[in-house]
Write a protein that holds these residues in place. Structure first.
Motif, short mmCIF file in Angstrom:
data_model
loop_
_atom_site.label_atom_id
_atom_site.label_comp_id
_atom_site.label_asym_id
_atom_site.label_seq_id
_atom_site.Cartn_x
_atom_site.Cartn_y
_atom_site.Cartn_z
N ASP A 246 0.85 -1.64 -0.28
CA ASP A 246 0.33 -0.04 0.07
C ASP A 246 0.98 0.88 -0.28
O ASP A 246 0.31 2.14 0.14
N ILE A 247 2.31 0.56 0.44
CA ILE A 247 2.78 2.52 0.45
C ILE A 247 3.82 2.58 -1.12
O ILE A 247 3.63 2.15 -1.93
N GLU A 248 3.65 3.79 -1.36
CA GLU A 248 4.69 4.63 -2.67
C GLU A 248 5.76 3.82 -2.63
O GLU A 248 6.54 2.88 -1.60
N ARG A 249 6.04 3.81 -3.80
CA ARG A 249 7.98 3.25 -4.37
C ARG A 249 8.60 3.50 -3.51
O ARG A 249 9.20 2.74 -3.44
N ASP A 250 8.55 4.96 -3.96
CA ASP A 250 10.11 5.27 -3.41
C ASP A 250 10.74 4.48 -1.29
O ASP A 250 11.49 4.23 -1.58
N THR A 251 9.51 4.68 -0.92
CA THR A 251 9.10 4.25 0.75
C THR A 251 8.75 2.64 0.18
O THR A 251 10.30 2.14 1.16
N GLN A 252 8.52 2.17 -0.64
CA GLN A 252 9.57 1.05 -0.63
C GLN A 252 10.81 0.33 -0.94
O GLN A 252 11.15 -0.71 -0.14
N MET A 253 10.77 1.15 -2.15
CA MET A 253 12.40 1.10 -2.26
C MET A 253 13.53 1.41 -0.59
O MET A 253 14.48 0.86 -0.43
N ARG A 254 12.67 2.28 -0.05
CA ARG A 254 13.71 2.29 1.03
C ARG A 254 13.79 1.91 1.96
O ARG A 254 14.98 1.44 3.23
N LEU A 255 12.81 1.09 2.72
CA LEU A 255 12.13 0.31 3.46
C LEU A 255 13.13 -1.30 3.12
O LEU A 255 13.34 -1.91 4.14
N LEU A 256 13.15 -1.52 2.00
CA LEU A 256 13.90 -2.69 1.50
C LEU A 256 15.24 -2.75 1.90
O LEU A 256 15.91 -3.70 2.43
N ALA A 257 16.11 -1.51 1.29
CA ALA A 257 17.05 -1.09 1.33
C ALA A 257 17.13 -1.35 3.04
O ALA A 257 18.59 -1.75 3.19
N ALA A 258 17.30 -0.64 3.60
CA ALA A 258 16.99 -0.64 4.73
C ALA A 258 17.63 -1.91 5.54
O ALA A 258 18.40 -2.18 6.38
N ALA A 259 16.45 -2.60 5.15
CA ALA A 259 15.99 -3.73 5.54
C ALA A 259 17.27 -4.64 5.19
O ALA A 259 17.82 -5.76 6.26
N LEU A 260 17.61 -5.15 3.79
CA LEU A 260 19.13 -5.41 3.41
C LEU A 260 20.39 -5.14 3.95
O LEU A 260 20.89 -5.96 4.86
N GLN A 261 20.28 -4.19 4.88
CA GLN A 261 21.71 -3.71 5.35
C GLN A 261 21.37 -3.68 6.76
O GLN A 261 22.78 -3.89 7.20
N PHE A 262 20.30 -3.42 7.36
CA PHE A 262 20.25 -3.96 8.88
C PHE A 262 20.37 -5.26 8.75
O PHE A 262 21.55 -6.56 9.63
N VAL A 263 20.20 -6.07 8.29
CA VAL A 263 20.13 -7.70 8.75
C VAL A 263 21.54 -8.22 8.77
O VAL A 263 21.83 -9.16 8.63
N ALA A 264 22.21 -7.56 7.15
CA ALA A 264 23.51 -8.72 6.62
C ALA A 264 24.25 -7.62 7.14
O ALA A 264 25.99 -7.57 7.17
N GLY A 265 24.34 -6.06 7.29
CA GLY A 265 25.20 -5.54 8.34
C GLY A 265 26.63 -4.70 7.43
O GLY A 265 26.98 -4.26 7.80
N SER A 266 25.09 -4.60 6.40
CA SER A 266 26.76 -3.86 5.15
C SER A 266 26.72 -2.64 5.82
O SER A 266 25.46 -1.34 6.22
N GLU A 267 27.74 -2.06 5.60
CA GLU A 267 27.79 -0.28 5.54
C GLU A 267 27.17 0.94 4.36
O GLU A 267 26.62 2.25 4.71
N ALA A 322 34.70 -12.70 20.36
CA ALA A 322 34.30 -12.20 18.56
C ALA A 322 32.99 -12.63 18.82
O ALA A 322 31.76 -13.51 19.16
N LEU A 323 32.58 -11.06 17.87
CA LEU A 323 31.20 -11.23 17.34
C LEU A 323 31.14 -12.20 16.54
O LEU A 323 31.47 -11.99 15.38
N TRP A 324 30.06 -12.78 17.19
CA TRP A 324 29.41 -14.06 15.44
C TRP A 324 29.05 -13.36 14.39
O TRP A 324 27.82 -12.07 14.32
N ASP A 325 29.16 -13.43 13.08
CA ASP A 325 28.56 -12.65 11.96
C ASP A 325 28.62 -11.27 12.12
O ASP A 325 28.38 -10.41 12.04
N GLY A 326 29.92 -10.35 12.63
CA GLY A 326 29.81 -9.18 13.54
C GLY A 326 28.62 -8.42 13.38
O GLY A 326 28.67 -7.26 13.93
#
Length: 406
Positions: A246-267, A322-326
Motif C-alpha cells: 500500500d505504500i509508495e514505491r520510493d518508500t518501498q525501496m527505502r524500507l527494503l534497502a534498510a532491511a537488507l542493510q540491517f540484516v546483512a550489517g552492510s555499510e 569475537a562477534l559471530w557474523d559481526g
C-alpha cells in the motif's frame, strides 16, 4: 567547527592528513580551532604505498605536526591485490585503519571540499542515482562508533590553496590527481567545462544541499512506516505484505534497502538497479538475494534474513570475545570453547521438540547456535540446550532507529 563539535566539546579529536593541499589547510585551521577551545588534536596519515612519493608526503605531515606540536602517526596499507576498484579499496582501507587507530576518540576530521562534493554528485548522477545518492557527502557521518566530520565541505579547493600560499605552508600534489584512468579525475576536468554553462561546483553543491533536505523527509517517512508494518525477530526483519503493497514505491525501496542493510550489517545501501529488480521480484510474489541478505515470501509477510551461503564457513568460539557474523555475542561459563556457527539444516535436525511459536525451518537456518564439532549443543532462539546469553550487539538500535540513523 563550533556547530559540528559544540557546545560540549570533546577532550580530543582526530585529523586525517594526507599531505595534499586540502588536508594540510585543515591541519592549519584545526591547529587554531583546537588551541582556542582547549581541545587536544591527534593527526594520522595513511600511506597506501601505491606511489614512490607517498612516504615523503607522510614525512612532510610529520614534520609540520612536530612544528605545530601535535602527535602524528603513520598507518601503512599493504592490502591491494590488484583486483577491483583501486580508489574504492583504498578509501575503505583508509577508514578501517583510522577506525582502529582512534581508540576511544569519537570524532575524526576529513578534508573533503565543495569540489569533492560536486565530483561525487557527478559520479552518482552518471550511475543514475536518486535522492539518496545525489545528496552527496554529509558534513557529519556516523561510521560504527566513529563520527566522520567534514568541516570544509562548503569551501572551494582553490580557497584552501590560497590559504596555504599566504601562510607559506608546504603541501604535496598527488600525481594521481592528473591520471585519466580514474573516473574522478575525468569528471573533475568535465566539471571545469560545465562551470562555463552554470553547472559547476556551486550549482551541484546547492543541489546536494536540497537533496539532503528531501532525504531527511523521506527517511522520516520510511521510519514511520517501518514502525507500523515491520518487526524484528532474531536479527531478521519481518514486513507485512499488505502494508508494504500500500505504500509508495520510493518508500518501498527505502524500507527494503534498510532491511537488507540491517540484516546483512552492510555499510552501504544496495545499488539502485539491483534494488529495483529485487523489489519487482518481491511485488511479483518471488524472493531473492542481495548484499548478503535473503528476502523470502512467507505467507502474509516478507521475511528478510541473512543469506545462508554467506554463513557456511563463518565460526567463532564461545568466550573468545569475537562477534559471530559481526553482530552476535554468545556467552556461557559452561560452554567455553565450543564453536558458534549458523544452525543450518544439520543443527535443525537435532532439535527434537521445536517450539510451537518459535522460528520455523527456513527462518532458523541462519540463527547463531553452539556446536561441539557436528553435535548441536545449544540454540537460544529455539530454547534448546544449556542456558546461555546470545544477543545482538550491532546494530545496537531498533530497525526504525537504524533507518533514521542511516
Amino acid at each position: 567547527m563550533g556547530q559540528l563539535l559544540g557546545p560540549d566539546f570533546p577532550s580530543e579529536i582526530g585529523l586525517a592528513v594526507s599531505g595534499g593541499g586540502d588536508s594540510m589547510a585543515m591541519l592549519s585551521l584545526a591547529h587554531n580551532w583546537t588551541r582556542a577551545w582547549g581541545v587536544g588534536l591527534r593527526v594520522v596519515t595513511v600511506d597506501h604505498g601505491l606511489r614512490p612519493g607517498s612516504a615523503d608526503e607522510a614525512r612532510l605531515v610529520a614534520e609540520e605536526c612536530r612544528v605545530l606540536g601535535w602527535p602524528h602517526d603513520v598507518l601503512t596499507w599493504k592490502g591491494w591485490d590488484g583486483q577491483g576498484n583501486l580508489q574504492d579499496a583504498a578509501r575503505r582501507a583508509r577508514l578501517s585503519l583510522i577506525d582502529a587507530w582512534r581508540g576511544g576518540m569519537r570524532d575524526v576530521l576529513f578534508a573533503h571540499t565543495a569540489d569533492d562534493q560536486a565530483e561525487t554528485i557527478l559520479m552518482r548522477l552518471r550511475r543514475g542515482s536518486g535522492v539518496e545518492g545525489l545528496s552527496g557527502m554529509a558534513m557529519v557521518r556516523q561510521a560504527s562508533d566513529m563520527r566522520i566530520l567534514r568541516p570544509l565541505l562548503n569551501e572551494r579547493r582553490e580557497t584552501l590553496r590560497f590559504h596555504l600560499r599566504v601562510l607559506r605552508m608546504p603541501f604535496a600534489d598527488d600525481p594521481s590527481n592528473d591520471d585519466d584512468r580514474f573516473e574522478r579525475v575525468r569528471l573533475r576536468r568535465l566539471l571545469m567545462a560545465l562551470d562555463e554553462e552554470g553547472l559547476g561546483v556551486e550549482a551541484l553543491t546547492r543541489t546536494a544541499a536540497r537533496m539532503q533536505r528531501a532525504r531527511a523527509a523521506l527517511r522520516a517517512r520510511t521510519a514511520e512506516v517501518a514502525s507500523r508494518i515491520a518487526t524484528e525477530e532474531w536479527g531478521q526483519v519481518v514486513i507485512a505484505r499488505d502494508g508494504f503493497a500500500d505504500i509508495e514505491r520510493d518508500t518501498q525501496m527505502r524500507l527494503l534497502a534498510a532491511a537488507l542493510q540491517f540484516v546483512a550489517g552492510s555499510e552501504y545501501r544496495p545499488r539502485t538497479e539491483a534494488l529495483e529488480a529485487l523489489l519487482d521480484s518481491c511485488l511479483g510474489g518471488r524472493g531473492g538475494t542481495l548484499g548478503g541478505a535473503l528476502l523470502r515470501i512467507d505467507g502474509a509477510v516478507l521475511r528478510i534474513q541473512r543469506e545462508p551461503a554467506r554463513l557456511e564457513s563463518l565460526a567463532t568460539r564461545v568466550g573468545d570475545g569475537a562477534l559471530w557474523d559481526g553482530r552476535w555475542q554468545v556467552e556461557s561459563v559452561d560452554l567455553q570453547g565450543f564453536e558458534v556457527r549458523a544452525l543450518g539444516s544439520l543443527g535443525w535436525s537435532q532439535v527434537p521438540d521445536k517450539p510451537e511459536h518459535g522460528p520455523r525451518f527456513h527462518d532458523a537456518l541462519t540463527l547463531p547456535a553452539i556446536f561441539d564439532e557436528s553435535r548441536l549443543v545449544a540454540c537460544a532462539a529455539l530454547s534448546f540446550g544449556p542456558a546461555h546469553v546470545c544477543r545482538a550487539i550491532a546494530p545496537a538500535h531498533s530497525f526504525a532507529a537504524f533507518i533514521s540513523a542511516h
